[in-house]
Design an enzyme around this catalytic site. Structure first.
Site, PDB file in Angstrom:
ATOM      1  N   GLU A  82       0.831  -1.208   0.000  1.00 30.16           N
ATOM      2  CA  GLU A  82       0.000   0.000   0.000  1.00 30.16           C
ATOM      3  C   GLU A  82       0.868   1.261   0.000  1.00 30.16           C
ATOM      4  O   GLU A  82       1.850   1.344   0.738  1.00 30.16           O
ATOM      5  CB  GLU A  82      -0.896  -0.013   1.244  1.00 30.16           C
ATOM      6  CG  GLU A  82      -1.759   1.222   1.423  1.00 30.16           C
ATOM      7  CD  GLU A  82      -2.461   1.251   2.769  1.00 30.16           C
ATOM      8  OE1 GLU A  82      -3.372   2.081   2.926  1.00 30.16           O
ATOM      9  OE2 GLU A  82      -2.099   0.450   3.657  1.00 30.16           O
ATOM     10  N   LYS A 112      -9.922   2.724  -3.111  1.00 31.28           N
ATOM     11  CA  LYS A 112     -10.324   2.131  -1.836  1.00 31.28           C
ATOM     12  C   LYS A 112     -11.805   2.389  -1.571  1.00 31.28           C
ATOM     13  O   LYS A 112     -12.309   3.489  -1.805  1.00 31.28           O
ATOM     14  CB  LYS A 112      -9.469   2.689  -0.707  1.00 31.28           C
ATOM     15  CG  LYS A 112      -9.519   1.861   0.572  1.00 31.28           C
ATOM     16  CD  LYS A 112      -8.460   2.332   1.570  1.00 31.28           C
ATOM     17  CE  LYS A 112      -8.443   1.433   2.808  1.00 31.28           C
ATOM     18  NZ  LYS A 112      -7.427   1.869   3.781  1.00 31.28           N
ATOM     19  N   CYS A 145      -5.533  -2.726   2.705  1.00 29.68           N
ATOM     20  CA  CYS A 145      -5.376  -2.697   4.161  1.00 29.68           C
ATOM     21  C   CYS A 145      -6.695  -2.881   4.904  1.00 29.68           C
ATOM     22  O   CYS A 145      -7.285  -3.947   4.840  1.00 29.68           O
ATOM     23  CB  CYS A 145      -4.692  -1.390   4.572  1.00 29.68           C
ATOM     24  SG  CYS A 145      -3.890  -1.503   6.193  1.00 29.68           S
TER      25      CYS A 145
END
Length: 414
Positions: free
Chosen positions: A241, A296, A348
């Site tokens: 990430e 995301k 994540c």
């Protein structure tokens, strides 16, 4: 005399609370130190649930208080990177109080049956969208299933023991415990992908990652990893990430270099993406001189977005984050096609959230990228891994997890 009784009573509450919170937190620390004894995990988890069910309201409050600390003290580690270390005691105490109050609510009824229902419903409780405190997760490394049904059966077994008027009837509690064993879990048959995936390992300290003088050295390491993957005939290389600590789509030199290399190998790399809708934490997928961006979907509460009304969002961002805005987010997950196989993308925190697993439509593989340097050294990567194990089992997917600051892993559903 009254003072002595009050003092004894207070000590008794604290001791009972510490015992319960320790039992319901032990699985994290056992996993963190690589102690894998299913029988131990099984006994302490069932005992923890049993004692929680019979606990008084005061004990439930302090149990939640200590659980908040034992599970999430690592929240405070990231504050140093915002020059907010002075807030660490306040953040930890605030977390402890909030979980203490939520556990106190579970004890609002003295009736054990109603109390058991509330404890079960707590599995669906996610304050501010943060759902890492899952009581059923305590069974993830035990002989018992971590499913909702199994947790309900374990609560029923505890109720039988507590409510049985005749001691001989308590043996009946064995039945729901038997059906809560993981041997009754639905078995997911997932074949390993024949795609050769290189999970690149990075351990770059968070305080070094965003300093411009380190960009060249970090980028050199990145391309060394890509070259290694090419030389060893991998099909795809996965990078963590925000490994590129900039707005990647605005850096044409890096974009051209990655696109050129994608003629030799597929590349997945984390970075920031900017468009007319804002800034996104994103995964870039380079393949055959083309690229896709997966934005995301689920942002970290109070890290990437403030889950409060706009007035408070602006106030907090101005006070603590120098006026910075929250990240923008996508409406739905993205799947990447690597060779002939679809991979769900996860970045994540969202990899530990049920939303990213919605509408899989037969997708059995997930590539997840993280930056755990925010919270190391701590047990945060361990708790994250336990949650990934839980979701891999629940949804029947293989998760390929690449992280900066903690070890990479491949997590299978069985």
């Amino acid at each position: 005399m009254f003072f002595l009784k009050t003092q004894y009573f207070s000590k008794k509450i604290i001791i009972e609370s510490l015992i319960i919170s320790t039992l319901l937190s032990a699985f994290i620390y056992l996993a963190h130190f690589n102690i894998e004894l299913k029988i131990v995990d099984s006994i302490i988890a069932v005992l923890g649930v049993f004692l929680l069910l019979k606990a008084s309201r005061a004990v439930m409050f302090f149990s939640g208080f200590f659980i908040g600390i034992f599970w999430f003290w690592w929240f405070a580690i990231s504050l140093q990177y915002y020059d907010l270390s002075y807030l660490a005691p306040i953040i930890i105490f605030g977390l402890a109080i909030s979980y203490g109050v939520s556990f106190l609510a579970l004890g609002v009824f003295k009736n054990l049956y109603l109390k058991a229902i509330l404890i079960f419903l707590y599995l669906f409780f996610a304050p501010f969208g943060f759902d890492w405190l899952k009581l059923n997760l305590v069974f993830i490394n035990s002989y018992f299933s971590s499913s909702y049904l199994a947790f309900a059966l374990i609560l029923i077994a505890c109720l039988i023991v507590l409510e049985a008027r005749l001691k001989n009837l308590r043996v009946v509690a064995i039945l729901p415990l038997i059906f809560a064993l993981n041997i009754f879990e639905k078995e997911h048959i997932v074949e390993d992908s024949d795609i050769k995936i290189y999970l690149s390992q990075f351990n770059i300290s968070q305080d070094l990652r965003w300093q411009k003088e380190n960009f060249a050295q970090i980028n050199k390491k990145i391309f060394e990893k890509i070259d290694y993957a090419i030389e060893n005939n991998y099909d795809v290389v996965v990078l963590p990430e925000t490994i590129f600590t900039l707005v990647l789509n605005e850096n044409h030199i890096l974009m051209d270099r990655l696109l050129n290399l994608s003629n030799k190998i597929d590349i997945i790399a984390g970075s920031i993406y900017k468009d007319e809708f804002g800034y996104f934490n994103a995964s870039y997928f380079f393949s055959k001189n083309q690229f896709e961006v997966a934005k995301k979907v689920v942002l970290v509460p109070f890290g990437e977005e403030i889950p409060l009304p706009k007035f408070f969002v602006d106030l907090i961002n101005n006070l603590f984050y120098g006026g910075a805005s929250d990240y923008s987010k996508a409406d739905k997950p993205t799947d990447f096609l690597i060779k002939d196989t679809l991979f769900r993308n996860a970045i994540c925190y969202e990899g530990t959230n049920k939303k990213i697993f919605e509408n899989l439509n037969g997708v059995k593989n997930m590539i997840m990228i993280s930056n755990n340097a925010w919270f190391t050294p701590s047990h945060e990567p361990t708790l994250q891994a336990l949650l990934l194990k839980y979701y891999a089992k629940k949804y029947g997917v293989i998760i390929y997890h690449v992280a900066n600051g903690s070890k990479n892993m491949v997590i299978k559903p069985n």
